[in-house]
Design a protein around this motif. Sequence first.
Motif, PDB file in Angstrom:
ATOM      1  N   GLY A 288       0.806  -1.208   0.000  1.00 17.21           N
ATOM      2  CA  GLY A 288       0.000   0.000   0.000  1.00 17.21           C
ATOM      3  C   GLY A 288       0.844   1.264   0.000  1.00 17.21           C
ATOM      4  N   ILE A 289       1.925   1.264   0.774  1.00 17.41           N
ATOM      5  CA  ILE A 289       2.825   2.421   0.798  1.00 17.41           C
ATOM      6  C   ILE A 289       3.481   2.603  -0.572  1.00 17.41           C
ATOM      7  CG2 ILE A 289       4.975   3.317   1.780  1.00 17.41           C
ATOM      8  CD1 ILE A 289       4.140   1.974   4.436  1.00 17.41           C
ATOM      9  N   GLY A 290       3.833   1.487  -1.203  1.00 12.99           N
ATOM     10  CA  GLY A 290       4.403   1.560  -2.548  1.00 12.99           C
ATOM     11  C   GLY A 290       3.442   2.197  -3.537  1.00 12.99           C
ATOM     12  N   ALA A 291       2.133   1.860  -3.414  1.00 12.08           N
ATOM     13  CA  ALA A 291       1.132   2.461  -4.296  1.00 12.08           C
ATOM     14  C   ALA A 291       1.038   3.966  -4.080  1.00 12.08           C
ATOM     15  CB  ALA A 291      -0.228   1.793  -4.059  1.00 12.08           C
ATOM     16  N   VAL A 292       1.025   4.399  -2.830  1.00 12.03           N
ATOM     17  CA  VAL A 292       0.938   5.834  -2.530  1.00 12.03           C
ATOM     18  C   VAL A 292       2.121   6.576  -3.150  1.00 12.03           C
ATOM     19  CG1 VAL A 292       1.033   7.551  -0.686  1.00 12.03           C
ATOM     20  CG2 VAL A 292      -0.407   5.512  -0.420  1.00 12.03           C
ATOM     21  N   ILE A 293       3.323   6.043  -2.972  1.00 16.53           N
ATOM     22  CA  ILE A 293       4.515   6.683  -3.539  1.00 16.53           C
ATOM     23  C   ILE A 293       4.414   6.738  -5.063  1.00 16.53           C
ATOM     24  CG2 ILE A 293       7.010   6.454  -3.849  1.00 16.53           C
ATOM     25  CD1 ILE A 293       7.080   5.165  -1.036  1.00 16.53           C
ATOM     26  N   ARG A 294       3.922   5.659  -5.655  1.00 16.43           N
ATOM     27  CA  ARG A 294       3.816   5.596  -7.120  1.00 16.43           C
ATOM     28  C   ARG A 294       2.913   6.693  -7.657  1.00 16.43           C
ATOM     29  NH1 ARG A 294       2.122  -0.030 -10.268  1.00 16.43           N
ATOM     30  NH2 ARG A 294       2.894   0.557 -12.347  1.00 16.43           N
ATOM     31  N   TRP A 295       1.758   6.913  -6.992  1.00 16.84           N
ATOM     32  CA  TRP A 295       0.800   7.909  -7.500  1.00 16.84           C
ATOM     33  C   TRP A 295       1.261   9.336  -7.209  1.00 16.84           C
ATOM     34  CZ3 TRP A 295      -0.106   4.233 -10.093  1.00 16.84           C
ATOM     35  CH2 TRP A 295      -0.728   3.057  -9.710  1.00 16.84           C
ATOM     36  N   ILE A 296       2.092   9.520  -6.178  1.00 18.20           N
ATOM     37  CA  ILE A 296       2.662  10.848  -5.926  1.00 18.20           C
ATOM     38  C   ILE A 296       3.668  11.211  -7.017  1.00 18.20           C
ATOM     39  CG2 ILE A 296       4.192  12.158  -4.388  1.00 18.20           C
ATOM     40  CD1 ILE A 296       2.906  10.667  -2.035  1.00 18.20           C
ATOM     41  N   VAL A 297       4.502  10.254  -7.380  1.00 16.33           N
ATOM     42  CA  VAL A 297       5.622  10.526  -8.288  1.00 16.33           C
ATOM     43  C   VAL A 297       5.190  10.587  -9.750  1.00 16.33           C
ATOM     44  CG1 VAL A 297       7.832   9.615  -9.119  1.00 16.33           C
ATOM     45  CG2 VAL A 297       7.283   9.515  -6.679  1.00 16.33           C
ATOM     46  N   PHE A 298       4.214   9.775 -10.159  1.00 11.25           N
ATOM     47  CA  PHE A 298       3.891   9.628 -11.573  1.00 11.25           C
ATOM     48  C   PHE A 298       3.609  10.958 -12.288  1.00 11.25           C
ATOM     49  CE2 PHE A 298       2.313   8.042 -15.467  1.00 11.25           C
ATOM     50  CZ  PHE A 298       2.661   6.696 -15.560  1.00 11.25           C
ATOM     51  N   PRO A 299       2.764  11.851 -11.716  1.00 12.18           N
ATOM     52  CA  PRO A 299       2.478  13.107 -12.443  1.00 12.18           C
ATOM     53  C   PRO A 299       3.666  14.053 -12.533  1.00 12.18           C
ATOM     54  CG  PRO A 299       0.838  12.654 -10.732  1.00 12.18           C
ATOM     55  CD  PRO A 299       1.984  11.739 -10.485  1.00 12.18           C
ATOM     56  N   LEU A 300       4.733  13.778 -11.761  1.00 12.71           N
ATOM     57  CA  LEU A 300       5.887  14.677 -11.738  1.00 12.71           C
ATOM     58  C   LEU A 300       6.927  14.331 -12.790  1.00 12.71           C
ATOM     59  CD1 LEU A 300       6.420  14.851  -7.854  1.00 12.71           C
ATOM     60  CD2 LEU A 300       5.148  16.449  -9.302  1.00 12.71           C
ATOM     61  N   VAL A 301       6.859  13.126 -13.340  1.00  8.95           N
ATOM     62  CA  VAL A 301       7.925  12.630 -14.212  1.00  8.95           C
ATOM     63  C   VAL A 301       8.145  13.532 -15.422  1.00  8.95           C
ATOM     64  CG1 VAL A 301       8.625  10.746 -15.738  1.00  8.95           C
ATOM     65  CG2 VAL A 301       7.674  10.233 -13.475  1.00  8.95           C
ATOM     66  N   TRP A 302       7.096  13.774 -16.200  1.00 12.00           N
ATOM     67  CA  TRP A 302       7.251  14.546 -17.442  1.00 12.00           C
ATOM     68  C   TRP A 302       7.505  16.032 -17.171  1.00 12.00           C
ATOM     69  CZ3 TRP A 302       8.428  12.028 -21.595  1.00 12.00           C
ATOM     70  CH2 TRP A 302       8.369  12.647 -22.855  1.00 12.00           C
ATOM     71  N   PRO A 303       6.759  16.664 -16.227  1.00 13.78           N
ATOM     72  CA  PRO A 303       7.038  18.085 -15.948  1.00 13.78           C
ATOM     73  C   PRO A 303       8.455  18.339 -15.450  1.00 13.78           C
ATOM     74  CG  PRO A 303       4.896  17.476 -15.075  1.00 13.78           C
ATOM     75  CD  PRO A 303       5.550  16.205 -15.510  1.00 13.78           C
ATOM     76  N   ALA A 309      12.862   7.607 -19.096  1.00 11.51           N
ATOM     77  CA  ALA A 309      13.636   6.962 -18.035  1.00 11.51           C
ATOM     78  C   ALA A 309      12.915   7.098 -16.690  1.00 11.51           C
ATOM     79  CB  ALA A 309      15.030   7.572 -17.952  1.00 11.51           C
ATOM     80  N   GLY A 310      12.312   8.261 -16.463  1.00 10.04           N
ATOM     81  CA  GLY A 310      11.557   8.452 -15.232  1.00 10.04           C
ATOM     82  C   GLY A 310      10.361   7.529 -15.147  1.00 10.04           C
ATOM     83  N   PHE A 311       9.669   7.337 -16.277  1.00 11.95           N
ATOM     84  CA  PHE A 311       8.530   6.425 -16.278  1.00 11.95           C
ATOM     85  C   PHE A 311       8.965   4.985 -16.027  1.00 11.95           C
ATOM     86  CE2 PHE A 311       6.415   9.786 -18.988  1.00 11.95           C
ATOM     87  CZ  PHE A 311       5.500  10.159 -18.012  1.00 11.95           C
ATOM     88  N   PHE A 312      10.111   4.596 -16.588  1.00 11.65           N
ATOM     89  CA  PHE A 312      10.628   3.252 -16.313  1.00 11.65           C
ATOM     90  C   PHE A 312      10.915   3.089 -14.817  1.00 11.65           C
ATOM     91  CE2 PHE A 312      11.585   2.947 -20.901  1.00 11.65           C
ATOM     92  CZ  PHE A 312      11.137   1.647 -21.145  1.00 11.65           C
ATOM     93  N   ALA A 313      11.465   4.131 -14.201  1.00 17.56           N
ATOM     94  CA  ALA A 313      11.762   4.063 -12.768  1.00 17.56           C
ATOM     95  C   ALA A 313      10.485   3.905 -11.952  1.00 17.56           C
ATOM     96  CB  ALA A 313      12.529   5.308 -12.332  1.00 17.56           C
ATOM     97  N   VAL A 314       9.454   4.686 -12.300  1.00 19.05           N
ATOM     98  CA  VAL A 314       8.194   4.597 -11.559  1.00 19.05           C
ATOM     99  C   VAL A 314       7.525   3.242 -11.785  1.00 19.05           C
ATOM    100  CG1 VAL A 314       5.897   5.595 -11.264  1.00 19.05           C
ATOM    101  CG2 VAL A 314       7.861   7.086 -11.600  1.00 19.05           C
ATOM    102  N   GLN A 315       7.635   2.710 -13.000  1.00 15.04           N
ATOM    103  CA  GLN A 315       7.054   1.406 -13.294  1.00 15.04           C
ATOM    104  C   GLN A 315       7.697   0.292 -12.472  1.00 15.04           C
ATOM    105  OE1 GLN A 315       4.078   1.898 -14.485  1.00 15.04           O
ATOM    106  NE2 GLN A 315       4.251   0.435 -16.185  1.00 15.04           N
ATOM    107  N   SER A 316       8.908   0.524 -11.981  1.00 17.25           N
ATOM    108  CA  SER A 316       9.556  -0.470 -11.124  1.00 17.25           C
ATOM    109  C   SER A 316       8.760  -0.708  -9.843  1.00 17.25           C
ATOM    110  CB  SER A 316      10.979  -0.023 -10.775  1.00 17.25           C
ATOM    111  OG  SER A 316      11.774   0.102 -11.930  1.00 17.25           O
TER     112      SER A 316
END
Length: 404
Positions: A288-303, A309-316
Motif C-alpha cells: 500500500g505504501i508503494g502504491a501511494v509513492i507511485r501515485w505521488i511521483v507519476f504526475p511529476l515525471v514529465w514536468p 527513463a523516469g517512467f521506467f523508474a516509476v514502473q519499477s
Amino acid sequence: MSLPPLSPEQLVKPRHFELRMSLIFGTLFISLGTHLPYFPLWLQAKGFHAEQIAVILAAPMFLRVVTTPLLTTLADRARDRADVYVALVAASLLLSTGYFLTPTYAMVLAVSLVLTIVWTPHSPIADSLALSGVRRFGSNYASMRKWGSICYLCANVAGGFILAATGPQAVPVIIFLALGAALVAGLLAPRMGRPRKASPLSATEIQHAAPRLFNAYFLYFTLGVGIITASHAFLYGFVSIYWKSIGISDSVVGLLWAWGVVSEVCMFLFFNRIFASVSVVRVMVIAGIGAVIRWIVFPLVWPLGLGTAGFFAVQSLHSVSTAMVLIGLQKMIGETVPEERIGAAQGIAYFFNGFFMAAVTLASGPLYDRLGVDGFLAMIPIAIVGLVLIGLAARSAPQHPVRG
C-alpha cells in the motif's frame, strides 16, 4: 462432521503438475497482457472519447463482481474445476469474435459485458487449481504463477511492436489467438477431482482455526486488497492514452508496460527469500505504501523533464504495489481458508477487487478529461483507505494458520 477424505486418485500428484499449471498461467495472461494496455488504444482509435472508454471498461467490472463469485463457487462444487475452466475459456474464445463486428458504442459495450462473464473467472479458477496443489503436494505457488507474469510481459512487448507496425486494429486479433492458446492449455489442465481435503482437525477445531469467510480478518483484509488494487484503475485505463498523447511510441509504451511486469516477476522470484518471515499484513502494508509513492511521483515525471527513463523508474514500483498484493492475498487465503472453500474465497476477493476497480475506473474517465495525468493524485487517498483497512485486519488476525 469431518470432511470426507481424498480419493486414492487424489492422493497421487498429477504428472508434471507444476509444468501444466505454469502453461495454464502463461497462456491465460497473454490475452490479459494485450487487453489491459492496448484495448483502450483500440477504443480511442475507433473514435470513443474518454468517458465512453471509461464506461466500456467499467461496466463489465460491475457485472463480473456478481457473476465471478457465482461461477467460482460453481467450480468448487463441480466434479473437477478444470472442466469448468475449459468450458469458460471455450466460451470466451467464441464471444471474443464479437470485436470483429462493426465497432459501434452499443456493440462494443454489449460484447464486453457478455465476454466478461466467462473471461474473468479464468484467473481465480486457475489460482484455485494451483492452491490445491500447494495444499496437497507442497507445490510452490509463486514458481507457477510467475509464468503468467512472464507471458504477460511478452504480450506487452510484442503487442507494442505489433501495434507500431499495424495500428490498434490488431488488438482483437491478438486477443482471439491468445484465448485459442489458453483453450489448448486448458485441455491439458491437471485433473484434481472434487476440491475436498481431509483435515486432521475435528469439525469444532476447524470452526475455531478457520472461521467462516465472513469474519473480520478476512473481510478487512480482502476489502483493503480490493481498494489498494482499485487505486491502479487510472493507470490501467488511461496511462497508455496519456503516454501516446505526449509523443511516446507504441513500441515504447509496450516496453513501459513490460518493465512493470519485469519488476513483478522479480518479486515473484525473490519474494520467499526476502519476505518469508514477514507477516502477510506487513507485506500488504508495504504494498500500500508503494502504491501511494507511485501515485505521488507519476504526475511529476514529465514536468520535471525525467522523460521515459523516469517512467521506467516509476514502473519499477509495480513490484511492490501489484506483485506484493497478488502474493499477499494468496498467502492469506492459503494460511486461513480450508481447501474446500478456496474457490469461494477467491470469488469474494475478486468481488471486492472488481467492484472497487469498476467504481474507480468509471470515475477515471471524467478525471482524465479534466485533470489529465494529475488524475493520479486522486488515487493517493484511495490507496490510503486500503492501508487503513489492512491495519484493521491486523487487529483481528487469527493466531494460527490452517493446518492440512
